[in-house]
Motif scaffolding. Structure first.
Motif, PDB file in Angstrom:
ATOM      1  N   ARG A  10      52.274  47.028 -42.251  1.00 41.58           N
ATOM      2  CA  ARG A  10      52.531  45.858 -41.384  1.00 41.58           C
ATOM      3  C   ARG A  10      53.905  45.279 -41.694  1.00 41.58           C
ATOM      4  O   ARG A  10      54.501  45.581 -42.724  1.00 41.58           O
ATOM      5  N   VAL A  11      54.340  44.403 -40.798  1.00 44.89           N
ATOM      6  CA  VAL A  11      55.585  43.692 -41.090  1.00 44.89           C
ATOM      7  C   VAL A  11      55.270  42.576 -42.089  1.00 44.89           C
ATOM      8  O   VAL A  11      54.136  42.092 -42.144  1.00 44.89           O
ATOM      9  N   LYS A  34      48.085  36.960 -38.664  1.00 47.11           N
ATOM     10  CA  LYS A  34      49.403  36.996 -38.007  1.00 47.11           C
ATOM     11  C   LYS A  34      49.912  38.429 -37.880  1.00 47.11           C
ATOM     12  O   LYS A  34      50.703  38.734 -36.997  1.00 47.11           O
ATOM     13  N   VAL A  35      49.452  39.301 -38.792  1.00 50.76           N
ATOM     14  CA  VAL A  35      49.834  40.720 -38.697  1.00 50.76           C
ATOM     15  C   VAL A  35      48.591  41.576 -38.438  1.00 50.76           C
ATOM     16  O   VAL A  35      48.514  42.738 -38.828  1.00 50.76           O
ATOM     17  N   ARG A  36      47.611  40.938 -37.809  1.00 52.05           N
ATOM     18  CA  ARG A  36      46.398  41.611 -37.362  1.00 52.05           C
ATOM     19  C   ARG A  36      45.614  42.265 -38.504  1.00 52.05           C
ATOM     20  O   ARG A  36      45.033  43.347 -38.345  1.00 52.05           O
ATOM     21  N   VAL A  37      45.614  41.604 -39.640  1.00 52.41           N
ATOM     22  CA  VAL A  37      44.730  42.011 -40.737  1.00 52.41           C
ATOM     23  C   VAL A  37      43.555  41.042 -40.708  1.00 52.41           C
ATOM     24  O   VAL A  37      43.698  39.862 -41.036  1.00 52.41           O
ATOM     25  N   PHE A  38      42.403  41.548 -40.234  1.00 61.19           N
ATOM     26  CA  PHE A  38      41.218  40.711 -40.065  1.00 61.19           C
ATOM     27  C   PHE A  38      40.134  41.137 -41.057  1.00 61.19           C
ATOM     28  O   PHE A  38      39.955  42.332 -41.320  1.00 61.19           O
ATOM     29  N   THR A  39      39.395  40.161 -41.554  1.00 63.59           N
ATOM     30  CA  THR A  39      38.352  40.486 -42.532  1.00 63.59           C
ATOM     31  C   THR A  39      37.283  41.398 -41.931  1.00 63.59           C
ATOM     32  O   THR A  39      36.672  42.179 -42.655  1.00 63.59           O
ATOM     33  N   LYS A  40      37.075  41.325 -40.624  1.00 59.75           N
ATOM     34  CA  LYS A  40      36.033  42.158 -40.008  1.00 59.75           C
ATOM     35  C   LYS A  40      36.371  43.649 -40.152  1.00 59.75           C
ATOM     36  O   LYS A  40      35.478  44.493 -40.028  1.00 59.75           O
ATOM     37  N   ASN A  41      37.629  43.971 -40.420  1.00 60.40           N
ATOM     38  CA  ASN A  41      38.029  45.370 -40.596  1.00 60.40           C
ATOM     39  C   ASN A  41      38.219  45.762 -42.061  1.00 60.40           C
ATOM     40  O   ASN A  41      38.644  46.877 -42.349  1.00 60.40           O
TER      41      ASN A  41
END
Lengths: 79, 147
Positions: free
Chosen positions: B25-26, B50-57
């Motif tokens: 990620r950036v 903000k960099v699309r790191v979500f706990t669901k994943n």
């Protein structure tokens, strides 16, 4: 190319704003979440989810946005 | 080498802004509270999202109790963190045990504190020392420069 030094400096600016204006923020936004960017409050709400939705609907670029919960005066947050 | 911290006398906290680069990620800038009472270092999900790191994943790691509220911690794996040193240059530290804290926005009565923490684990695993001089009003992390 992303300038990481610039990103850090921008976030530091928001942090400094939140620190130096803390008393004022407590008077205006007690028990609310505030979103700070470019050294100013850009949105606030009692609900974090609602605040997040407001920022999304405004199309705010979130990279350097600082979000903090502002407790009312006399209340401190322990982690 | 010294990595300066902010000694916030209003809120009685030590803070530092570092950029965090999740794998692939950036980088994003994150304002951390330095908390030697915390056994975990983590980024709050508002920031990681903000960099699309979500706990669901991510893979669940453990629960933490913060101010009486249960917060779930998820494994983010290795991240690259960059701090400003005393000369204003970037100093890189790789950290392989970063967590992301689940926000729990839907919990009634729960205060989501939107906080990211630099815990004691970060100091232990990177062999860092912490210096605070309240008389001179300075605080910093010290590293031998090899982290």
């Amino acid at each position: 190319m992303i300038n990481e030094l610039q990103l850090i400096t921008s976030m530091e600016k928001n942090d400094t704003f939140a620190r130096k204006r803390y008393t004022e923020l407590q008077k205006r936004y007690a028990n609310e979440y505030v979103a700070i960017d470019n050294g100013r409050v850009i949105a606030h709400n009692k609900s974090m989810k609602a605040l997040s939705d407001i920022l999304s609907s405004k199309g705010v670029e979130l990279t350097t946005v600082l979000v903090q919960f502002i407790p009312k005066r006399g209340v401190e947050i322990l982690f | 080498m010294q990595l300066p911290l902010v000694l916030d006398k209003e809120k009685i906290r030590l803070t530092v802004v570092a950029s965090v680069n999740f794998s692939g990620r950036v980088p994003i800038p994150v304002s951390f509270i330095v908390d030697t009472g915390s056994p975990s270092t983590f980024v709050d999900e508002f920031n990681s999202a903000k960099v699309r790191v979500f706990t669901k994943n991510l893979t669940f790691d453990h629960d933490s109790l913060m101010g009486g509220t249960k917060v779930a911690m998820y494994k983010a794996g290795e991240v690259v963190m960059k701090f400003k040193n005393e000369a204003g240059d970037l100093f890189e530290i790789k950290y392989n045990d970063m967590k992301v804290a689940n926000t729990g926005w839907t919990r009634r009565e729960a205060i989501y504190s939107s906080v990211s923490i630099l815990g004691l684990d970060f100091f232990l695993k990177n062999k860092l020392s912490l210096h605070i001089d309240t008389v001179k009003d300075i605080a910093y992390i010290e590293t031998d420069g090899s982290a």
